[in-house]
Design an enzyme around this catalytic site. Structure first.
Site, short mmCIF file in Angstrom:
data_model
loop_
_atom_site.label_atom_id
_atom_site.label_comp_id
_atom_site.label_asym_id
_atom_site.label_seq_id
_atom_site.Cartn_x
_atom_site.Cartn_y
_atom_site.Cartn_z
N GLU A 130 0.87 -1.18 0.00
CA GLU A 130 0.00 0.00 0.00
C GLU A 130 0.91 1.23 0.00
O GLU A 130 1.17 1.84 1.02
CB GLU A 130 -0.93 0.00 1.22
CG GLU A 130 -1.99 1.08 1.13
CD GLU A 130 -2.81 1.20 2.40
OE1 GLU A 130 -3.73 2.02 2.40
OE2 GLU A 130 -2.52 0.49 3.38
N ASN A 220 -12.40 5.90 1.83
CA ASN A 220 -11.31 6.47 2.62
C ASN A 220 -10.13 6.84 1.74
O ASN A 220 -9.69 6.05 0.91
CB ASN A 220 -10.87 5.49 3.72
CG ASN A 220 -11.99 5.19 4.69
OD1 ASN A 220 -12.48 4.08 4.78
ND2 ASN A 220 -12.42 6.20 5.42
N ASP A 276 -7.76 -3.65 7.56
CA ASP A 276 -6.74 -2.59 7.66
C ASP A 276 -6.15 -2.61 9.07
O ASP A 276 -5.83 -1.57 9.65
CB ASP A 276 -7.32 -1.23 7.33
CG ASP A 276 -6.27 -0.18 6.99
OD1 ASP A 276 -5.12 -0.57 6.69
OD2 ASP A 276 -6.58 1.02 7.06
#
Length: 385
Positions: A130, A220, A276
């Site tokens: 990420e 998000n 997450d």
């Protein structure tokens, strides 16, 4: 490895439908069959369960940490194994350890560790990078000074790594990656997801058509949906093949927005649960560090809220079983659909649905046993408790 296991006494959800009065037969770590309980009543290896539901083990595409460990702080195969063990108590039997934006050196270490862990650490199926190719304007808890464009040498390194592990997943910002480079990655088997971006819907659709497969934590750290600028959210919901992870913890996204998104998703792509998760899942600690910054726990209704000193959300304290419960209680989903969002859908998104995410003949015997409150009683990994 246990060569034979027969589980009875619980309903069975095979990834598509729920079955009562059936037994789950496991041989050599794989599902052999689902048969009527009467057919196996006299077998010595029968394990009788006291109700509840057997379901496919959960698959988490985005796990930064667990059990007090963070991948960024110690990017090794041993760390990945420790994270997997912590999440296994919450029903997750396969996951992608996730490295957030970091230096070139740390990224290289994480790639090497994932290649090793995919061979040596049960439950590790690859790696999720990420960053660092994200947009500073949508940095979230990532360090903007470490973000940079995706270059040709990055592409070659990532493509080479994809050959050495079952799954390599990358989150990229549209601002940092060209369609040609995304096409090169996806042709090499890398799963590309769009996230941490301020892109327009037109740009997002162009990158989906270049091979990007989904979006990372829908809503998000991305351009939102408005009536004249649909942004990445609008593109993800309207572009049929796109998939999307959601963080269903009551902090990252309002349940109303998630309910709307679930109804709006065109398909065949689906929304699926991700956690997450950070280091505190499976740990009694109240804080940890990432990239040299302190992250603290704050009390929450479904799960705790994790924040930096300035109040920025920093990942979650969510586990997958809690996400499934949230789906049922707050998103008004049937239990079977919320379970699919934790198993079958992420497996299909990652292209591993023949092995994971289902309890069908030939599937891996990765199983979670849930009580009537959707809490984990036990899990099995390849048929072993």
């Amino acid at each position: 490895m246990m060569t034979s296991l027969v589980l009875t006494g619980a309903r069975i959800f095979d990834g598509e439908r729920s079955l009562a009065g059936q037994a789950l037969l496991v041989e050599e770590g794989r599902v052999k069959a689902v048969v009527p309980e009467a057919d196996v009543a006299d077998r010595s290896e029968v394990q009788r369960l006291d109700g509840g539901l057997l379901a496919p083990g959960f698959i988490d595409v985005q796990v930064n940490g667990g059990g007090g460990r963070m991948l960024n702080n110690d990017p090794t195969a041993e760390t990945m194994g420790a994270i997997a063990r912590a999440h296994r108590t919450c029903g997750t039997t396969a996951l992608l350890p996730t490295l957030i934006t970091d230096t070139r050196e740390v990224t290289a270490q994480a790639i090497a560790a994932a290649c090793e862990a995919a061979r040596s650490e049960p439950g590790i199926i690859g790696l999720h990078l990420e960053g660092p190719h994200l947009a500073p304007a949508r940095r979230g808890a990532h360090l903007p000074e470490l973000m940079r464009p995706l270059e040709d040498d990055d592409v070659e390194e990532i493509c080479a790594a994809a050959d050495k592990m079952p799954v390599l997943h990358m989150t990229l910002a549209c601002e940092q990656a060209s369609p040609s480079r995304i096409r090169r990655l996806t042709e090499a088997g890398v799963i590309v997801s769009l996230g941490h971006t301020d892109c327009t819907s037109e740009t997002a659709i162009a990158l989906f058509e270049a091979g990007a497969r989904g979006v990372t934590h829908l809503f998000n750290a991305m351009s939102g949906l408005s009536h004249r600028a649909p942004g990445l959210v609008g593109a993800a919901l309207d572009h049929g093949p796109a998939w999307g992870g959601i963080i269903a913890d009551g902090h990252h996204v309002d349940p109303i927005a998630l309910r709307i998104a679930l109804r709006a998703m065109r398909g065949p792509g689906r929304l699926f649960h991700v956690t997450d998760a950070m280091a505190l899942v499976g740990s009694k600690a109240e804080s940890f560090e990432i990239n040299g910054r302190a992250v603290h726990r704050e009390a929450g209704e479904v799960c705790s809220r994790l924040v930096l000193e300035d109040g920025t959300l920093a990942g979650s304290d969510l586990d997958m079983a809690s996400a499934v419960r949230f789906g049922v209680e707050m998103l008004e989903l049937p239990l079977e659909e919320s379970l699919r969002m934790a198993s079958a859908y992420p497996a299909d998104y990652l292209g591993i649905g023949r092995e994971y995410g289902y309890l069908k003949p030939g599937s891996r015997a990765d199983i979670v046993w849930l009580d009537d409150q959707i809490r984990v009683k036990q899990s099995w990994l390849g048929g072993e408790a």
